[in-house]
Enzyme design. Structure first.
Site, PDB file in Angstrom:
ATOM      1  N   LEU A   1       5.927 -10.359 -60.224  1.00 44.24           N
ATOM      2  CA  LEU A   1       6.030 -10.744 -58.247  1.00 44.24           C
ATOM      3  C   LEU A   1       6.014 -12.442 -58.680  1.00 44.24           C
ATOM      4  O   LEU A   1       5.883 -12.930 -57.387  1.00 44.24           O
ATOM      5  CB  LEU A   1       5.009 -10.514 -57.705  1.00 44.24           C
ATOM      6  CG  LEU A   1       4.786  -9.060 -57.620  1.00 44.24           C
ATOM      7  CD1 LEU A   1       3.152  -8.478 -56.594  1.00 44.24           C
ATOM      8  CD2 LEU A   1       5.736  -8.152 -57.239  1.00 44.24           C
ATOM      9  N   CYS A   2       6.673 -13.010 -59.526  1.00 41.40           N
ATOM     10  CA  CYS A   2       7.193 -14.281 -60.495  1.00 41.40           C
ATOM     11  C   CYS A   2       5.581 -15.248 -59.534  1.00 41.40           C
ATOM     12  O   CYS A   2       5.450 -16.278 -58.722  1.00 41.40           O
ATOM     13  CB  CYS A   2       8.450 -15.259 -59.228  1.00 41.40           C
ATOM     14  SG  CYS A   2       9.574 -14.370 -59.773  1.00 41.40           S
ATOM     15  N   ASN A   3       4.284 -14.850 -59.932  1.00 49.08           N
ATOM     16  CA  ASN A   3       3.164 -15.275 -59.159  1.00 49.08           C
ATOM     17  C   ASN A   3       2.296 -14.605 -60.124  1.00 49.08           C
ATOM     18  O   ASN A   3       0.913 -14.711 -59.873  1.00 49.08           O
ATOM     19  CB  ASN A   3       2.222 -14.906 -57.331  1.00 49.08           C
ATOM     20  CG  ASN A   3       1.749 -15.364 -56.774  1.00 49.08           C
ATOM     21  OD1 ASN A   3       0.389 -15.707 -57.331  1.00 49.08           O
ATOM     22  ND2 ASN A   3       1.503 -15.984 -55.939  1.00 49.08           N
TER      23      ASN A   3
END
EC number: 2.8.1.9
Length: 829
Positions: free
Chosen positions: A386-388
């Site tokens: 999730l690009c986190n």
């Protein structure tokens, strides 16, 4: 209150029919990635483009001046959307929020004394990347850490400081404190600037910048997350902080008044946005933004209304997910919710739910399997990291050493290797938007209930049979058909009866030796994305020594010709001829390989026109003897594992208990372009049982071709009805086909590609839906067995030129039966 929300939801349902035709038969739950654009937005923008002439704003013509006036008006309108006074703020148009972050980073990077950088654990990857240019940096792992640091009086030292954080986590939607910007400015005496990533927040909520003394110095936005279109971002700069850009070294076209070539001197333009918008602006996207703001206001009135609606939906979604229970009472969904956030409260929580699924035993369900089933049901969601990275690592309790080990073990965002050492490596994210409805929420909860809620009550099954029962003869099973797939993911070539077909260490001869490679990405094309590949039918013409490729069905007459041919020659010296091939990189199932790409423009045009995508034909030849520079570069996947001897009694179709074999007994096998193993084998009896289950639910029976197997084995037709043994292959360890021996490596994980009809290229829900209910174990769906050839170490013709053919008898062996066959025992001992 709830009645008002339900009435509003009904109005949105009616609006969707008119404004979002792309949502027909689709449930879109990835608004955190991008929301959807309205039909009237595209229509109005199109009318604007047709009715007006817009020139490059760097000119003095009438069309150029008209563009300049419109852009400045739109700039003011965007500031007004966030109540930002143009006397205090300026807005710079950028490609997206990441580009805005990078622009701020460049300003601080160009400070002679360097800079200190602090960022919150919940930051998007793009915020974390800024640390690579900082002289010093610090990650704040909790809100309490930030609060304690803020209360420390003093400056950032001899250099400037920058603190960055998201207004809303793009992972789980929790909303962070917006008053940090004011407190930092006060306590740090102006030495630390603030950068707010508002992209996730403003997609469904208002942002108030009316008080410049409390506002962030820099605020980045991705406007497509609010409006769906255009693909545009913005950087809002508090003018009092604009001096940080004075030392920015780079300048582009349109940002300077004059440039001297013989001396290193240039004069910058006056306003912030003129100095920072390098080159020609995306003028048409900015015009579309004007239309987008108008349409959004017409449809939804305000972001405040959107916020109330999405908060209501998110609360219902959260309640629905957390209420799901297995038959034994255990929870199905493990939701990653911050303890300070409350679903339904837009001050603390946005309309995002991040979670993972557990089976009834408490084990994790593979996210890849969830995504495959979701694709079959036309549910659009997001899984993975999730690009986190900070939020995911903390939620999943992944230490840095574990992340590094997972990476070494082959884990990548989006691949199937998503559970390692009993921990998930990513999560499922469902996010809602302005046009989401209660129907979307209920459909998704029902989807999880249908496929992932397990009733642990014993099911009604056929009588239990003993697996110790011996078949009447060793020839009760035979080879019904043999197939090879010369071009990966294209149609099958059936080996004609009576033809002895070669068996190589990498699989059957000519199987998956070619592939179609995307000209832009270098990735091998697949039917999962391009189902029309099923209508590309290669065939092996041994007499002519060529691979013939024909187009069938709706692809016929789609190109300049319906057939192309390429030489079959397996002579490795052929690949040194630069006139035919060129070296190229390709990516196949996550593996990076060196392939030989065909130079012929005729071949490239043939496949590109047929599929409607720019692609090359490439070859990954079977060469060498297993060692040295010509050895095969790909091997069977390490997760393949076969069970040992089955228990005495077993329910037909139930999966055998997996117990690891002795170390070294299963050796990685060389493969060409197949996904996981050299050969795939399926059983006709198992397919018949599957089709009975499909038809019992009113579905259409599946053809064997959809499973893309190389070998289909079947029980001989003279056996009496009812003597079939579906899924007996789960317990087989070895096969003798004709005079060749094979090892079964483990069950084949299936994906939604088996839903592509190989005759029409149409997508269906079966057989994946039924398999997911009857053949899902440990969160993965299985059908068929990965297989490899056991080569004999001798100079006999059987070893030098191994072959099998349609009609060959098949003898099956359990793990402990190899010792009863002298040849097999010698091969495996």
């Amino acid at each position: 209150m709830e009645n008002a929300r339900i009435a509003y939801d009904a109005a949105i349902e009616a609006l969707r029919l008119r404004e979002y035709p792309m949502l027909q038969d689709t449930t879109y739950l990835d608004h955190a990635g991008t929301t959807l654009y309205a039909k009237s937005l595209i229509e109005r923008f199109s009318a604007d483009m047709i009715g007006n002439l817009y020139g490059n704003p760097h000119s003095a013509s009438n069309s150029s001046q008209m563009t300049t006036r419109r852009i400045e008006d739109i700039r003011l309108r965007l500031l007004d959307l966030f109540k930002a006074d143009p006397d205090d703020f300026d807005v710079v148009f950028v490609a997206n929020a990441t580009a805005g972050i990078k622009l701020v980073m460049e300003a601080f990077r160009d400070q002679e004394e360097g800079y200190w950088y602090g960022y919150h654990r919940d930051a998007h990857t793009s915020l974390i990347g800024v640390r690579e240019t900082a002289t010093q940096h610090r990650c704040f792992t909790t809100d309490a850490e930030v609060n304690a640091w803020v209360e420390e009086e003093g400056t950032a030292g001899p250099r400037h400081g920058l603190f960055a954080y998201p207004a809303q986590s793009n992972m789980n939607g929790r909303r962070l404190r917006l008053d940090w910007t004011r407190r930092i400015r006060t306590r740090k005496q102006g030495s630390v600037y603030t950068l707010l990533d508002a992209a996730a927040l403003v997609s469904t909520s208002p942002l108030d910048l009316s008080d410049a003394s409390c506002a962030p110095d820099f605020t980045v936005l991705s406007l497509y997350k609010i409006f769906g279109f255009p693909d545009l971002g913005a950087l809002i700069i508090r003018k009092a902080a604009g001096s940080i850009f004075d030392r920015r070294r780079y300048f582009g076209g349109g940002t300077v008044e004059m440039v001297c070539l013989k001396e290193q001197w240039h004069a910058k333009k006056e306003t912030l946005h003129e100095r920072l918008e390098d080159g020609t602006l995306p003028i048409h996207s900015i015009m579309a933004l004007d239309t987008a703001m108008s349409v959004h206001k017409d449809l939804y009135n305000s972001l405040d209304e959107v916020s109330k609606h999405t908060a209501f939906l998110a609360s219902k979604l959260y309640d629905g997910l957390t209420s799901l229970r297995h038959g034994n009472g255990t929870s199905v969904c493990h939701v990653y919710k911050d303890h300070l956030s409350t679903y339904g409260d837009p001050n603390t929580q946005g309309p995002i739910v991040a979670f993972n699924l557990r089976n009834h035993c408490g084990g994790w369900v593979s996210n890849a399997e969830v995504e495959k089933l979701a694709a079959v049901r036309n549910l659009q969601l997001r899984t993975g990291g999730l690009c986190n990275p900070g939020g995911v690592a903390s939620s999943l309790d992944l230490a840095p050493w574990e992340m590094k080990e997972n990476f070494s073990a082959g884990q990548r965002c989006g691949n199937d290797n998503d559970i390692i050492r009993a921990k998930p490596t990513g999560m499922i994210r469902v996010s809602l938007g302005a046009m989401s409805t209660l129907k979307d929420v209920s459909l998704f909860v029902d989807f999880l209930s249908e496929f992932f809620v397990e009733d642990t009550t014993p099911l009604l099954v056929p009588p239990v049979v003993s697996l110790d029962t011996k078949p009447p003869t060793h020839s009760r099973v035979h080879v019904e058909s043999l197939s090879v797939y010369p071009i990966k993911s294209c149609g099958a070539f059936g080996v004609p009866p009576g033809v002895a077909w070669g068996v190589r260490r990498e699989g059957l001869a000519w199987d998956r030796e070619w592939c179609l490679v995307h000209q832009g990405t270098g990735a091998a094309l697949s039917q999962k994305r391009y189902p029309k590949m099923a209508l590309i039918r290669p065939s092996i013409d041994l007499e002519a020594g060529v691979l013939r490729v024909q187009l069938t069905g709706r692809l016929r007459d789609s190109t300049f010709a319906n057939e192309v041919t390429v030489p079959l020659s397996a002579d490795p010296r052929l690949f040194a001829k630069e006139s035919m091939y060129k070296d190229g990189n390709a990516q196949v199932c996550g593996d990076h390989i060196q392939a030989k790409t065909y130079r012929s423009s005729q071949i490239t045009t043939f496949f590109s026109q047929a599929l409607g995508v720019a692609c090359h034909l490439a070859r990954f030849p079977a060469v060498g003897n297993g060692s040295g520079p010509l050895a095969c570069a790909r091997h069977s996947k390490p997760h393949l594992q076969k069970s040992q001897k089955p228990s005495k009694m077993r329910v037909p179709g139930a999966f055998p208990e997996i117990r690891p074999l002795m170390p070294g007994m299963t050796v990685s096998k060389p493969i060409l372009l197949s996904n996981e193993s050299p050969i795939l084998t399926i059983s006709r009896s198992s397919l018949n049982r599957l089709n009975e289950q499909i038809k019992a639910e009113g579905g259409k029976a599946a053809q064997s071709e959809v499973f893309r197997a190389n070998i289909v084995v079947a029980e001989n037709p003279h056996y009496p009805p009812g003597a079939e043994q579906p899924y007996a292959e789960d317990d087989w360890r070895y096969l003798q086909i004709g005079q060749q021996y094979f090892e079964l490596l483990g069950p084949c994980r299936r994906c939604q590609m088996i839903c592509v009809d190989q005759q029409t290229a149409e997508r269906n829900q079966e057989p994946f839906v039924t398999l997911s209910k009857t053949r899902r174990f440990d969160g993965r769906v299985y059908f068929g067995e990965h297989t490899s050839h056991l080569a004999r170490d001798s100079s006999s013709p059987l070893a030098q030129d191994p072959t099998i053919m349609v009609g060959d008898t098949v003898r099956t062996y359990f793990e402990d039966e190899a010792c009863y066959d002298d040849v097999l025992h010698a091969l495996v001992s």
